[in-house]
Design a protein around this motif. Sequence first.
Motif, short mmCIF file in Angstrom:
data_model
loop_
_atom_site.label_atom_id
_atom_site.label_comp_id
_atom_site.label_asym_id
_atom_site.label_seq_id
_atom_site.Cartn_x
_atom_site.Cartn_y
_atom_site.Cartn_z
N ARG A 71 0.84 -1.19 0.00
CA ARG A 71 0.00 0.00 0.00
C ARG A 71 0.88 1.24 0.00
NH1 ARG A 71 -4.52 -0.44 4.55
NH2 ARG A 71 -5.24 1.40 3.40
N ILE A 72 0.58 2.19 -0.89
CA ILE A 72 1.32 3.44 -0.98
C ILE A 72 0.58 4.49 -0.17
CG2 ILE A 72 2.24 5.20 -2.52
CD1 ILE A 72 2.41 3.15 -4.71
N GLY A 73 1.21 5.00 0.86
CA GLY A 73 0.56 5.98 1.72
C GLY A 73 0.62 7.38 1.17
N ARG A 74 0.11 8.30 1.94
CA ARG A 74 0.09 9.71 1.55
C ARG A 74 1.44 10.35 1.82
NH1 ARG A 74 -4.37 10.90 -1.57
NH2 ARG A 74 -6.06 9.51 -0.89
N SER A 75 1.86 11.20 0.91
CA SER A 75 3.14 11.88 1.05
C SER A 75 2.97 13.14 1.88
CB SER A 75 3.71 12.25 -0.32
OG SER A 75 4.88 13.01 -0.19
N ARG A 81 4.81 19.16 -6.93
CA ARG A 81 5.24 18.20 -7.95
C ARG A 81 5.34 16.80 -7.36
NH1 ARG A 81 10.94 18.63 -11.40
NH2 ARG A 81 10.63 16.71 -12.62
N ARG A 82 5.87 16.69 -6.16
CA ARG A 82 5.99 15.37 -5.53
C ARG A 82 4.62 14.81 -5.16
NH1 ARG A 82 9.72 12.11 -3.44
NH2 ARG A 82 9.17 10.81 -1.64
N ARG A 83 3.68 15.64 -4.72
CA ARG A 83 2.35 15.16 -4.40
C ARG A 83 1.63 14.64 -5.64
NH1 ARG A 83 2.01 19.85 -1.01
NH2 ARG A 83 0.75 20.88 -2.61
N ARG A 84 1.79 15.34 -6.76
CA ARG A 84 1.17 14.86 -8.01
C ARG A 84 1.79 13.55 -8.45
NH1 ARG A 84 1.57 20.44 -9.41
NH2 ARG A 84 3.48 19.98 -10.57
N ARG A 85 3.08 13.42 -8.25
CA ARG A 85 3.75 12.17 -8.63
C ARG A 85 3.26 11.00 -7.78
NH1 ARG A 85 10.25 10.95 -7.99
NH2 ARG A 85 10.21 8.83 -8.87
N MET A 86 3.14 11.20 -6.48
CA MET A 86 2.65 10.13 -5.61
C MET A 86 1.20 9.79 -5.92
SD MET A 86 5.25 9.29 -3.91
CE MET A 86 4.43 8.13 -2.85
N ALA A 87 0.40 10.78 -6.29
CA ALA A 87 -1.00 10.50 -6.66
C ALA A 87 -1.05 9.64 -7.92
CB ALA A 87 -1.75 11.81 -6.87
N ARG A 88 -0.18 9.91 -8.89
CA ARG A 88 -0.14 9.08 -10.09
C ARG A 88 0.33 7.67 -9.77
NH1 ARG A 88 2.08 13.87 -12.38
NH2 ARG A 88 4.18 12.98 -12.18
N LEU A 89 1.30 7.56 -8.87
CA LEU A 89 1.78 6.23 -8.48
C LEU A 89 0.69 5.43 -7.78
CD1 LEU A 89 5.39 7.02 -7.16
CD2 LEU A 89 4.76 5.74 -9.21
#
Length: 286
Positions: A71-75, A81-89
């Motif tokens: 499970r990928i948690g919230r950043s 830019r990093r938040r958008r990247r984690m949302a795509r992941l």
Amino acid sequence: MSTTRHTCPECDSLVRKQNRESVCTQCGLIIAEDNLDRGPEWRSFDDDASDPKRTGAPLTPTRHDRGLSTRIGRSRSTSPRRRRRMARLRQQHRRSQTRTKRERNQRNAFIDIRQHISALSLPKVVHETACKLFRQAQNAELLQGRSIEGFTAACVYAACRMVSISRTKTEVVGHTKATDNEFDAAFKALNRELDIALGPPAPAEFIPRYASQLGLSAATESRAHEFAIDCRERGISNGKNPSGVAAACLYTAALELSDEITQKDAASVADVSPVTVRNTYSALQS
């Protein structure tokens, strides 16, 4: 406690080894100390510990993948830019977890079951039993032509009946998107095809919850249990709504012990009419 036959370098006294330290018995000098734990790095609660599991979380029937996927948690990063990247992941990761439509349906159904369990304040055993029932129903091809929402509600209701936890059909369907007809079709398929052999719920299962909602005393609740047993032995509860019988037993016990309660109050918590409570009360008094 074991004794090592060598002497203290200070006073030539006996040195005793206890746990991880070697201590002089005369002057108390610590000769040596071992801070390493020489025991096994795993724990096993099974009878056969020949093949211990050293990694991974335990399997759970409440997830479509049995809890094995990552499970990928919230950043917590403040960078957009990093938040958008984690949302795509996270989005791509969710898509990769379900390869077929069957797996997607199972995941969505388990999410619905978890929401029902939370809304009805049901224990973990009901959650696990409901997920197992849905998995069995899907393996038996019972979902074809039927509503998934109806099956999730039916599985939760059947799990409550299997572990003797009082929840009525109206309460379960009220927290779902399924209609009464969808629920009935799914529950009949579960009961017929999976052969879970569910008997009618006993009125005594509803008494503790209704007594708590009505604010009745422990003595009234205990007396209501006695009336419920009397209803079963005399056949008063045969063919009647067990929830209404439980409300009538509480009403009868409250009158006997001078607790303030009306037929309307007892009927409201059981979701029945006051006439139902009155009829069972009259049968108990006869």
